[in-house]
Write an enzyme that holds these catalytic residues in place. Structure first.
Site, PDB file in Angstrom:
ATOM      1  N   LYS A   1       0.824  -1.212   0.000  1.00  0.00           N
ATOM      2  CA  LYS A   1       0.000   0.000   0.000  1.00  0.00           C
ATOM      3  C   LYS A   1       0.860   1.265   0.000  1.00  0.00           C
ATOM      4  O   LYS A   1       2.027   1.240   0.344  1.00  0.00           O
ATOM      5  CB  LYS A   1      -0.971  -0.037   1.182  1.00  0.00           C
ATOM      6  CG  LYS A   1      -2.069  -1.055   0.876  1.00  0.00           C
ATOM      7  CD  LYS A   1      -3.324  -0.886   1.649  1.00  0.00           C
ATOM      8  CE  LYS A   1      -4.359  -1.861   1.072  1.00  0.00           C
ATOM      9  NZ  LYS A   1      -5.377  -2.214   2.009  1.00  0.00           N
TER      10      LYS A   1
ATOM     11  N   ARG B   1      -3.308  -9.907   5.150  1.00  0.00           N
ATOM     12  CA  ARG B   1      -3.620 -10.119   3.728  1.00  0.00           C
ATOM     13  C   ARG B   1      -2.441  -9.610   2.916  1.00  0.00           C
ATOM     14  O   ARG B   1      -2.118  -8.424   2.982  1.00  0.00           O
ATOM     15  CB  ARG B   1      -4.899  -9.349   3.387  1.00  0.00           C
ATOM     16  CG  ARG B   1      -5.323  -9.441   1.941  1.00  0.00           C
ATOM     17  CD  ARG B   1      -6.563  -8.576   1.706  1.00  0.00           C
ATOM     18  NE  ARG B   1      -7.011  -8.645   0.335  1.00  0.00           N
ATOM     19  CZ  ARG B   1      -6.519  -7.905  -0.653  1.00  0.00           C
ATOM     20  NH1 ARG B   1      -5.536  -7.049  -0.412  1.00  0.00           N
ATOM     21  NH2 ARG B   1      -6.992  -8.035  -1.872  1.00  0.00           N
TER      22      ARG B   1
HETATM   23  N1  PMM Z   1      -7.255  -4.029   0.537  1.00  0.00           N
HETATM   24  C1  PMM Z   1      -7.484  -4.180  -0.773  1.00  0.00           C
HETATM   25  C2  PMM Z   1      -8.383  -5.158  -1.218  1.00  0.00           C
HETATM   26  N2  PMM Z   1      -9.006  -5.963  -0.346  1.00  0.00           N
HETATM   27  N3  PMM Z   1      -9.388  -6.661   1.872  1.00  0.00           N
HETATM   28  C3  PMM Z   1      -9.159  -6.520   3.163  1.00  0.00           C
HETATM   29  N4  PMM Z   1      -9.783  -7.340   4.041  1.00  0.00           N
HETATM   30  N5  PMM Z   1      -8.325  -5.588   3.654  1.00  0.00           N
HETATM   31  C4  PMM Z   1      -7.655  -4.722   2.826  1.00  0.00           C
HETATM   32  O1  PMM Z   1      -6.911  -3.880   3.353  1.00  0.00           O
HETATM   33  C5  PMM Z   1      -7.878  -4.830   1.430  1.00  0.00           C
HETATM   34  C6  PMM Z   1      -8.769  -5.830   0.982  1.00  0.00           C
HETATM   35  C7  PMM Z   1      -6.743  -3.298  -1.733  1.00  0.00           C
HETATM   36  O2  PMM Z   1      -6.597  -3.823  -2.966  1.00  0.00           O
HETATM   37  P1  PMM Z   1      -5.360  -4.703  -3.553  1.00  0.00           P
HETATM   38  O3  PMM Z   1      -5.814  -6.118  -3.575  1.00  0.00           O
HETATM   39  O4  PMM Z   1      -5.177  -4.177  -4.917  1.00  0.00           O
HETATM   40  O5  PMM Z   1      -4.191  -4.516  -2.665  1.00  0.00           O
END
Ligand code: PMM
Length: 454
Positions: A208, A251
């Protein structure tokens, strides 16, 4: 055990995988690879929620994710579906997904909470203020931790009111979703405050921008290759620190680096436990990733520090390391303040976790060196069935005392649920949790039954 959620974005526009895994076979192969690398959950998404990403109609989202989910479930993988659409959540659970990971926490699609409730899936609730604004125009908070804790609690209450089992809720601060880097670091620093002591907290820091901003401040030669992968080392370190700070799961896109960081932190945590209890030192070579448990967490009481802002930490029994968990133990008993509760009796449900070193039993395969869970269940059941009392607090205290009397038990966290309690409003469950340490266990304050209840 720490959950490592490996990201599988089945999107041509994914920032993270550049669209390399949008073809079905490649996506399935990537899912298998994530599991082989140590992911305990594969988080499958068909629509990028990153700031600025294009919206994807649910039908197209399902076309992308459903065959991947079916194939990975067939192979035994545990799947979460990363979606903000109820229709996709429903189809994904029907295809075998066991967790609905909704970064909007059910706020984007009004049908989401009912859909998750009806599906029986676990529900990962993210904090969100709308489709993320890359310019951070919605990042104004007076008290970022307090406001996000309250917003998550509200989303969880909505879900529970719709029929989601409170024990199936997972909370996620939603790093990067209308939060600046500084706000993100504050949330990580006070992670345990985002939910009660039982809360399972998921952290998604992977690749991020808040990490990018941090790395950009380093000398150029220290920054690595550039691009999103350059953030994987920082992701791994932050994820391991987040688990140590109390996260239930992380994650991540790059699973090996995080698994390695968790193994290092796990070895460190195991050595700390060994130092505090010399007889129970596990062999360092046998420390599994899952040995990483959160550091002993101070309970927070509503007092204020001298500075007037920070909650004052209060010592809690040490509750980390190996565990035996017994959940959903049902006992009929006659506790309560009303006569009819005393006469008719009702159902109580007990969850108990005992902190006990399992190394000797695991190495010798001898039942005598561990806590016999059948005996534990019977002893707790007998303690709950005893003479009626008014409060479930008293019931919890009795049951915790019994669990502590088992040889080798250093601490116990025990919850008594009263799902049929006489409350005149629709509700999911009411429970109390007590956390108690054995006298002389070297845990927490270490003197007798120390601890707190919520
Ligand atoms: N961030 C993204 C997508 N899904 N799910 C959860 N539970 N927590 C997160 O911080 C989160 C998420 C951002 O998208 P990316 O898959 O492109 O990194």
């Amino acid at each position: 055990m720490t959950e490592v959620m490996g990201v599988l974005n089945v999107t041509p526009d994914s920032f993270s995988d550049g669209g390399r895994f949008d073809a079905l076979d490649a996506a399935i192969a990537r899912g298998h690879e994530l599991v082989a690398q140590g992911a305990t959950i594969v988080d499958v998404g068909g629509e990028s929620t990153r700031p600025g990403a294009e919206a994807v109609p649910p039908a197209e989202e399902q076309r992308r994710v459903l065959p991947v989910i079916r194939a990975l479930v067939e192979a035994g993988a545990s799947i979460s579906i990363d979606t903000i659409h109820a229709e996709t959540a429903e189809a994904a659970v029907a295809a075998g997904a066991s967790i609905v990971n909704d970064v909007s926490g059910g706020l984007h699609d009004p049908r989401m909470v009912e859909t998750v409730a009806a599906s029986g899936a676990e529900f990962a609730i993210g904090h969100w203020r709308g489709i993320p604004d890359p310019a951070h125009r919605r990042s104004g908070y007076l008290d970022v931790v307090g406001e996000i804790r309250e917003a998550l609690a509200r989303s969880a209450e909505r879900a529970v009111a719709a029929g989601v089992d409170a024990r199936r809720v997972i909370l996620d601060p939603g790093l990067g979703f209308d939060k600046t880097a500084e706000q993100g670091w504050r949330l990580l620093a006070r992670l345990r405050e985002l939910g009660g002591p039982e809360a399972r907290i998921l952290v998604g820091i992977s690749r991020k921008r808040m990490l990018g901003e941090l790395l950009d401040a380093l000398p150029e030669a220290a920054r690595g290759t550039g691009g999103p992968m350059a953030r994987d080392l920082a992701t791994a370190v932050t994820s391991a620190l987040a688990v140590r700070a109390g996260a239930w799961g992380v994650r991540v896109h790059d699973v090996p680096s995080t698994v390695q960081a968790l193994a290092v932190a796990g070895a460190w945590a195991a050595a700390e436990r060994a130092e505090s209890s010399p007889d129970s030192a596990p062999a360092p070579s046998s420390v599994p990733v899952s040995a990483l448990a959160p550091a002993p967490t101070p309970a927070l009481r509503p007092g204020r520090s001298a500075a007037g802002t920070d909650p004052v930490p209060e010592p809690m029994p040490r509750f980390d390391g190996d565990l035996i968990r017994l959940s959903g133990l049902e006992v009929r008993a006659h506790h309560g303040v009303f006569d009819f509760e005393r006469e008719r009796g009702q159902r109580f449900v007990i969850d108990a976790e005992v902190s006990v070193d399992l190394g000797a039993a695991a190495r010798s395969d001898e039942l005598a060196r561990t806590v016999h869970y059948g005996e534990l269940a019977e002893a707790i059941s007998a303690a709950v069935e005893r003479d009626p009392v008014d409060l479930i607090e008293t019931v919890a205290e009795r049951a915790a005392d019994v669990a502590l009397s088992f040889d080798g038990v250093r601490a116990v966290r025990l919850t008594v649920h009263k799902p049929e309690a006489p409350i005149d409003l629709p509700f999911g469950d009411v429970s109390v949790t007590v956390v108690r340490a054995a006298a002389g266990s070297g845990s927490g304050s270490g003197s007798g039954s120390a601890g707190g209840s919520e």
